[in-house]
Design an enzyme around this catalytic site. Sequence first.
Site, PDB file in Angstrom:
ATOM      1  N   ARG A  51       0.795  -1.215   0.000  1.00 44.54           N
ATOM      2  CA  ARG A  51       0.000   0.000   0.000  1.00 44.54           C
ATOM      3  C   ARG A  51       0.836   1.278   0.000  1.00 44.54           C
ATOM      4  NH1 ARG A  51      -2.749  -3.856   1.672  1.00 44.54           N
ATOM      5  NH2 ARG A  51      -0.766  -4.341   2.645  1.00 44.54           N
ATOM      6  N   THR A  52       1.791   1.374   0.916  1.00 40.72           N
ATOM      7  CA  THR A  52       2.476   2.657   1.074  1.00 40.72           C
ATOM      8  C   THR A  52       3.287   2.991  -0.182  1.00 40.72           C
ATOM      9  OG1 THR A  52       2.615   2.119   3.405  1.00 40.72           O
ATOM     10  CG2 THR A  52       3.885   4.007   2.660  1.00 40.72           C
ATOM     11  N   LYS A  80      25.675  -3.277  -0.455  1.00 43.17           N
ATOM     12  CA  LYS A  80      27.151  -3.245  -0.479  1.00 43.17           C
ATOM     13  C   LYS A  80      27.687  -2.468   0.717  1.00 43.17           C
ATOM     14  CE  LYS A  80      26.670  -2.347  -5.312  1.00 43.17           C
ATOM     15  NZ  LYS A  80      26.994  -1.293  -6.277  1.00 43.17           N
ATOM     16  N   ARG A 101      10.986   3.977   3.484  1.00 46.78           N
ATOM     17  CA  ARG A 101      10.650   2.993   4.526  1.00 46.78           C
ATOM     18  C   ARG A 101      11.920   2.244   4.885  1.00 46.78           C
ATOM     19  NH1 ARG A 101       5.634  -1.069   4.668  1.00 46.78           N
ATOM     20  NH2 ARG A 101       4.704   0.926   5.240  1.00 46.78           N
ATOM     21  N   HIS A 129       4.668   5.798  11.637  1.00 49.84           N
ATOM     22  CA  HIS A 129       4.194   5.661  10.240  1.00 49.84           C
ATOM     23  C   HIS A 129       3.244   6.838   9.986  1.00 49.84           C
ATOM     24  CE1 HIS A 129       3.090   4.029   6.482  1.00 49.84           C
ATOM     25  NE2 HIS A 129       2.771   2.789   6.820  1.00 49.84           N
TER      26      HIS A 129
END
Length: 304
Positions: A51-52, A80, A101, A129
């Site tokens: 969703r986000t 890396k 995120r 959030h």
Amino acid sequence: MRSLINITDLSVEEIEELISVANDIIANPEKYREKCRYKKLAALFFEPSTRTRLSFEAAMLELGGSVLGFSEAQSSSAAKGESVADTAKTVSCYADIIAMRHPKEGAPMVAMMNASIPVINAGDGGHNHPTQTLTDLLTISREKGSLNNFTIGFCGDLKFGRTVHSLITALSRYENIKIYLISPEELKLPSYVKNDVLKKNNIEYIQTTNLEEAIPNLDILYMTRVQRERFFNEEDYLRLKDRYILTPEKLIGAKEDLCIMHPLPRVNEISPSIDNDKRACYFKQVLNGKFIRMALILKLLEVE
Ligand code: CP
């Protein structure tokens, strides 16, 4: 230049303005089709999302802009060993705004401190959030007509559920909100949220393990998933994961205008047989998420 790391980065008035713009986008989508032409959103997702990430991407595309980014850390140079700070400096050369995120609490804050473009926290570990909270506030406002005067029950994983922490923080600034905290002992709301938010703001709250007893008192029921990825021990997760499952039988004593919310993804917490109940609002939340993110992008990019 503004970023959004915690929901309190926005004043109550600014949230009201975002909700108002989101409602106008819903009513008049054509007005907004070219607002972000030639602008680019970088979606930097170091942790899974449906969703986000997709709502941020859809939001920018519907504003006439473009998107770039990655959907897992392994496909970026983080694999890396590149730092969040260097990633933010690099992406600032290619994009106009970042949605990030990350599994580590505070990573979007580090990105903000190193980027030369606005950064939006799209979820950091078990912490916050804020754009889900904006989604939730738009949904409550549309369903209940106000962000004041209601009783809301949060049910499930209140310990690791970052959407719960952000929404409780946001609601502490509104009038006459009563909160039920419904969870197993092991997944209770962290004491920092209880002390720094609920107690500090004199918010009335009741802690219980009993969902059935709480339901008749609620105007809003906010179900949550037990956050498997944050557990240290699989046995504990398996023991707790199905503790609360909302079924039609459990809604027998519920209010006719109860608003059932869930940030999703759901695992077993809400029986799919509730999806067609008029009180189920969780897929409306999904759609609202796109509109409020459009409003947020416009605000942070200072588009008129
Ligand atoms: N609500 C939410 O954050 O969903 P995703 O994890 O799918 O983005």
